[in-house]
Design a protein around this motif. Structure first.
Motif, PDB file in Angstrom:
ATOM      1  N   VAL A 114       0.854  -1.191   0.000  1.00  0.00           N
ATOM      2  CA  VAL A 114       0.000   0.000   0.000  1.00  0.00           C
ATOM      3  C   VAL A 114       0.893   1.247   0.000  1.00  0.00           C
ATOM      4  O   VAL A 114       0.714   2.170  -0.792  1.00  0.00           O
ATOM      5  CB  VAL A 114      -0.943  -0.003   1.225  1.00  0.00           C
ATOM      6  CG1 VAL A 114      -1.742   1.293   1.271  1.00  0.00           C
ATOM      7  CG2 VAL A 114      -1.863  -1.209   1.171  1.00  0.00           C
ATOM      8  N   ARG A 115       1.927   1.222   0.845  1.00  0.00           N
ATOM      9  CA  ARG A 115       2.840   2.364   0.905  1.00  0.00           C
ATOM     10  C   ARG A 115       3.597   2.519  -0.422  1.00  0.00           C
ATOM     11  O   ARG A 115       3.865   3.629  -0.883  1.00  0.00           O
ATOM     12  CB  ARG A 115       3.818   2.125   2.048  1.00  0.00           C
ATOM     13  CG  ARG A 115       4.606   3.342   2.378  1.00  0.00           C
ATOM     14  CD  ARG A 115       5.233   3.218   3.750  1.00  0.00           C
ATOM     15  NE  ARG A 115       6.239   4.223   3.930  1.00  0.00           N
ATOM     16  CZ  ARG A 115       7.242   4.129   4.775  1.00  0.00           C
ATOM     17  NH1 ARG A 115       7.349   3.067   5.539  1.00  0.00           N
ATOM     18  NH2 ARG A 115       8.118   5.088   4.882  1.00  0.00           N
ATOM     19  N   PHE A 116       3.925   1.375  -1.056  1.00  0.00           N
ATOM     20  CA  PHE A 116       4.689   1.458  -2.300  1.00  0.00           C
ATOM     21  C   PHE A 116       3.897   2.008  -3.458  1.00  0.00           C
ATOM     22  O   PHE A 116       4.461   2.449  -4.441  1.00  0.00           O
ATOM     23  CB  PHE A 116       5.293   0.101  -2.650  1.00  0.00           C
ATOM     24  CG  PHE A 116       6.518  -0.085  -1.864  1.00  0.00           C
ATOM     25  CD1 PHE A 116       7.671   0.552  -2.253  1.00  0.00           C
ATOM     26  CD2 PHE A 116       6.483  -0.766  -0.688  1.00  0.00           C
ATOM     27  CE1 PHE A 116       8.788   0.473  -1.468  1.00  0.00           C
ATOM     28  CE2 PHE A 116       7.593  -0.849   0.096  1.00  0.00           C
ATOM     29  CZ  PHE A 116       8.756  -0.232  -0.290  1.00  0.00           C
ATOM     30  N   ALA A 117       2.582   1.961  -3.320  1.00  0.00           N
ATOM     31  CA  ALA A 117       1.761   2.538  -4.385  1.00  0.00           C
ATOM     32  C   ALA A 117       2.066   4.034  -4.493  1.00  0.00           C
ATOM     33  O   ALA A 117       1.942   4.634  -5.558  1.00  0.00           O
ATOM     34  CB  ALA A 117       0.292   2.297  -4.083  1.00  0.00           C
ATOM     35  N   THR A 118       2.476   4.660  -3.395  1.00  0.00           N
ATOM     36  CA  THR A 118       2.757   6.101  -3.445  1.00  0.00           C
ATOM     37  C   THR A 118       4.245   6.424  -3.417  1.00  0.00           C
ATOM     38  O   THR A 118       4.659   7.473  -3.888  1.00  0.00           O
ATOM     39  CB  THR A 118       2.072   6.831  -2.266  1.00  0.00           C
ATOM     40  OG1 THR A 118       2.487   6.196  -1.050  1.00  0.00           O
ATOM     41  CG2 THR A 118       0.570   6.772  -2.393  1.00  0.00           C
ATOM     42  N   ASP A 119       5.074   5.533  -2.851  1.00  0.00           N
ATOM     43  CA  ASP A 119       6.496   5.856  -2.733  1.00  0.00           C
ATOM     44  C   ASP A 119       7.350   4.593  -2.846  1.00  0.00           C
ATOM     45  O   ASP A 119       7.602   3.898  -1.868  1.00  0.00           O
ATOM     46  CB  ASP A 119       6.763   6.556  -1.393  1.00  0.00           C
ATOM     47  CG  ASP A 119       8.218   6.972  -1.272  1.00  0.00           C
ATOM     48  OD1 ASP A 119       8.982   6.765  -2.229  1.00  0.00           O
ATOM     49  OD2 ASP A 119       8.582   7.490  -0.203  1.00  0.00           O
ATOM     50  N   GLU A 120       7.814   4.303  -4.050  1.00  0.00           N
ATOM     51  CA  GLU A 120       8.580   3.079  -4.272  1.00  0.00           C
ATOM     52  C   GLU A 120       9.994   3.155  -3.703  1.00  0.00           C
ATOM     53  O   GLU A 120      10.658   2.153  -3.591  1.00  0.00           O
ATOM     54  CB  GLU A 120       8.636   2.749  -5.774  1.00  0.00           C
ATOM     55  CG  GLU A 120       7.337   2.162  -6.295  1.00  0.00           C
ATOM     56  CD  GLU A 120       7.553   1.241  -7.490  1.00  0.00           C
ATOM     57  OE1 GLU A 120       8.518   1.478  -8.240  1.00  0.00           O
ATOM     58  OE2 GLU A 120       6.753   0.301  -7.654  1.00  0.00           O
ATOM     59  N   THR A 121      10.470   4.374  -3.365  1.00  0.00           N
ATOM     60  CA  THR A 121      11.839   4.476  -2.853  1.00  0.00           C
ATOM     61  C   THR A 121      11.906   4.227  -1.339  1.00  0.00           C
ATOM     62  O   THR A 121      12.986   4.101  -0.776  1.00  0.00           O
ATOM     63  CB  THR A 121      12.439   5.878  -3.118  1.00  0.00           C
ATOM     64  OG1 THR A 121      11.693   6.843  -2.371  1.00  0.00           O
ATOM     65  CG2 THR A 121      12.391   6.224  -4.600  1.00  0.00           C
ATOM     66  N   ALA A 122      10.729   4.175  -0.710  1.00  0.00           N
ATOM     67  CA  ALA A 122      10.695   4.159   0.761  1.00  0.00           C
ATOM     68  C   ALA A 122      11.433   2.955   1.356  1.00  0.00           C
ATOM     69  O   ALA A 122      12.146   3.102   2.349  1.00  0.00           O
ATOM     70  CB  ALA A 122       9.247   4.179   1.243  1.00  0.00           C
TER      71      ALA A 122
END
Ligand code: GLP
Length: 248
Positions: A114-122
């Motif tokens: 879910v988080r990667f949908a907005t920020d793949e570098t995280a």
């Protein structure tokens, strides 16, 4: 009984049985944790790893092996499953390791789709913020995949979303309740993310992995066998049982 030799670019440990291969992998992790101030483990899922984690849990329970200084980052996670879904890799890790050892709950991480949908570098940023992975444990797909980097994976890839191949979804279908299908997508550390680990231990057991093991060690470095990119790393140990080592 195990043999240690050099095969291509790799240190190769061959055992008679899959149980012994798991024991060797668990030993590598234990030795690393006991000799490293703040170990940062890269962890893998899959059937191959179940006896590895069983051994580590037994050493924690019976011999005082402690995970209290360790941090861990898992390789991958399915998209579209809640962390509490029984077939998520988060559930797998809790069932086989995290719920049974003393690793702090705020010190183990899986890529959060879910988080990667907005920020793949995280995820890569989080790994770097913890000093990078000191020991990466890897399994191997029958098609040579590592993590969920399927054939065609790019050497420069970092944590990203992938579409799973039909063969990988079929191989993992047994891990899902009857009537449920394997998700079509997953988030995985990329090849470049994996190769940044300071040490890598790849474990492969059973005859179904023999061709992939041969391609990783002796094949050309090619996206068609993502595991072959490990030839670009200086500190990889491959642990195989005799069946997986049959074509080396
Ligand atoms: C899975 C995982 C990999 C794992 C591999 C082999 O799909 N994403 O991390 O290493 O395939 O799995 P197994 O050990 O069940 O053969």
């Amino acid at each position: 009984m195990h043999d240690i030799m050099t095969a291509g670019r790799f240190r190769l440990v061959t055992t008679d049985t899959r149980e012994e291969a798991a024991l060797e992998a668990a030993r590598a992790i234990r030795d690393h944790m006991e000799t490293t101030d703040a170990p940062v483990l890269g962890l893998a899922t899959g059937r191959t790893m179940i006896p590895v984690y069983e051994r580590l849990v037994a050493w924690h329970r019976d011999d005082g092996l402690s995970f209290s200084r360790a941090t861990s980052f898992n390789l991958d996670e399915y998209c579209g499953l809640a962390a509490t879904h029984p077939s998520s890799f988060a559930s797998y890790m809790r069932a086989h390791l995290f719920d049974h050892v003393d690793m702090r709950p705020d010190r183990w991480f899986l890529p959060d789709p879910v988080r990667f949908a907005t920020d793949e570098t995280a995820y890569d940023s989080l790994i770097r913020a913890h000093g990078g992975i000191s020991l990466q444990l890897l399994g191997l797909g029958r098609n040579g995949h590592i993590g969920f980097n399927e054939p065609g994976a790019e050497a420069t890839s970092r944590t990203h979303t992938v579409t799973l191949t039909a063969s990988t979804r079929k191989a993992n279908a047994a891990d899902f309740p009857a009537g449920e299908t394997v998700p079509e997508q997953a988030v995985t550390m990329g090849i470049a993310t994996i190769l940044e680990a300071r040490r890598i231990v790849l474990v492969a057991t059973g005859s179904g992995k023999a061709e992939a093991v041969r391609a990783v060690i002796h094949g050309p470095v090619t996206a068609q066998c993502p595991g072959s990119f490990l030839q670009r790393h200086d500190h990889v140990t491959i642990i195989c049982d005799r069946e997986a080592a049959a074509l080396i």
